[in-house]
Design an enzyme around this catalytic site. Structure first.
Site, PDB file in Angstrom:
ATOM      1  CG  HIS A 158      -2.129  -0.828   1.103  1.00  0.00           C
ATOM      2  ND1 HIS A 158      -3.055  -0.650   0.094  1.00  0.00           N
ATOM      3  CD2 HIS A 158      -2.576  -1.872   1.853  1.00  0.00           C
ATOM      4  CE1 HIS A 158      -4.037  -1.543   0.236  1.00  0.00           C
ATOM      5  NE2 HIS A 158      -3.762  -2.300   1.293  1.00  0.00           N
ATOM      6  CB  CYS A 214      -2.100   3.698  -4.185  1.00  0.00           C
ATOM      7  SG  CYS A 214      -3.166   2.306  -4.561  1.00  0.00           S
TER       8      CYS A 214
END
Length: 361
Positions: A158, A214
């Site tokens: 992440h 991301c």
């Protein structure tokens, strides 16, 4: 021998020179004073995690040193975080780590002993991808680097953003990586990543970062971003902070491939595949290399972007050398990706001609 201490204000690990009684943090500018221990017991090397009452953190020397070579050393840190059994779980990140390790060893001749793997599957507690362990692995990667060395940092997990208040971000946000314990220990901010792995690089040393996360476009805080359009034309955007703080290297070379722009999210390849998954960016990067598009940085970037664009119409499937690489490692099936809108990015410490500069690790 340098001792590592945490900044008293922002808790960034700092390298304290021998004999120094205080040190100023390059990120927040706070001065940390080192108190003389009184009747302190001998330090233990078996404590994990470090005692919370102490500001001293484990040394990156916990990882075995890489012997020097007349042709330079190859060192890599590979980090894949699945956030297993949590609401943040990702499916492809540990597979990304396996595939990148295979690629580095078999394609680019990195010695297996010079690769630090950080995943939840590791039995060594120092190789679980916690915030502290990722920090120490980043320090290990650049520690003692010399001209001719080639360093690689791969991260699959992440990524996020947080508001920047110093005015050194074009969009007003710092980019971050999310370690396994980010909910309790916090994220790793791009300022720290830059201070740890980019700014210390001496002349003659190359660092390549491959970030599958991301909001990862400028997660190394490198000064220049290659803004490329769909036809392959590009310009270098100047992302140097208005404060004048230098975010480049100490003469070395730092280049990053990332999965998407700062405002975008990255996907994995499980959208259409019921067999297995990897991060879409990692998949496209390996595919570019395996399909012969790895001659220059421009050819890699355009190949990755073309592969991503194909998925928007559901047109990409498994096949070619990359599938044999992944299936050898994983399950014997092919991979597919669908419905992605991310655009892989290239950032660098200095602008260069992306179509003439040879790519090498």
């Amino acid at each position: 021998m340098y001792m590592l201490v945490n900044c008293s204000n922002c808790h960034t690990p700092l390298q304290l020179p021998p004999g120094a009684k205080s040190i100023r943090c390059a990120i927040c500018q706070a001065v940390t004073h080192i108190a003389e221990p009184r009747n302190a017991p001998p330090p233990s090397t078996n404590t994990y995690p470090p005692p919370s009452s102490s500001s001293v953190v484990p040394s990156p020397n916990h990882y075995a040193p890489v012997p020097p070579s007349s042709h330079g050393r190859k060192k890599a840190v590979i980090c894949g975080i699945s956030y297993r059994y949590s609401r943040h779980e990702l499916k492809g990140c540990i597979n990304d780590a396996k595939c990148m390790k295979y690629l580095l060893i078999n394609k680019f001749k990195f010695p297996e002993s010079s690769i630090i793997n950080l995943t939840e599957d590791e039995r060594d507690p120092y190789k679980i991808p916690t915030k502290q362990n990722i920090r120490m692995a980043m320090y290990w990667l650049v520690q003692g680097c010399q001209p001719g060395d080639s360093l690689v940092f791969h991260y699959s997990g992440h990524g996020s953003q947080q508001r920047n208040y110093s005015g050194d971000e074009v969009d007003g946000y710092d980019e971050t990586l999310c370690p396994l314990d980010f909910e309790t220990q916090g994220m790793i901010v791009d300022d720290e990543i830059n201070a740890t792995m980019v700014r210390p690089l001496p002349r003659g040393v190359k660092l390549h970062a491959i970030i599958d996360a991301c909001h990862s476009g400028t997660v190394l805080d490198l000064p220049f971003l290659c803004r490329m359009n769909s036809s392959g034309q590009y310009i270098w955007e100047d992302h140097r902070p208005r404060s004048g703080v230098w975010k480049g290297t100490n003469g070395g070379e730092a280049i990053s491939f990332s999965g998407c722009d700062d405002h975008q999210t990255s996907a994995d390849t499980s959208a259409l595949s019921k067999i297995t998954s990897t991060g879409a960016m990692t998949y496209c990067f390996i595919q570019a290399i395996e399909r012969g598009a790895g001659a220059t940085y421009g050819s890699i970037l355009t190949s990755m972007r073309a592969t991503i664009r194909e998925t928007r119409s559901g047109g990409m499937g498994g096949g070619g050398p990359v599938t044999s690489l992944i299936t050898m490692l994983l399950t014997g099936g092919s991979l597919s990706v669908g419905g992605l809108s991310q655009e892989p990015q290239l950032t660098s410490c200095e602008p260069f001609d992306v179509y003439s500069k040879p790519f090498s690790l």
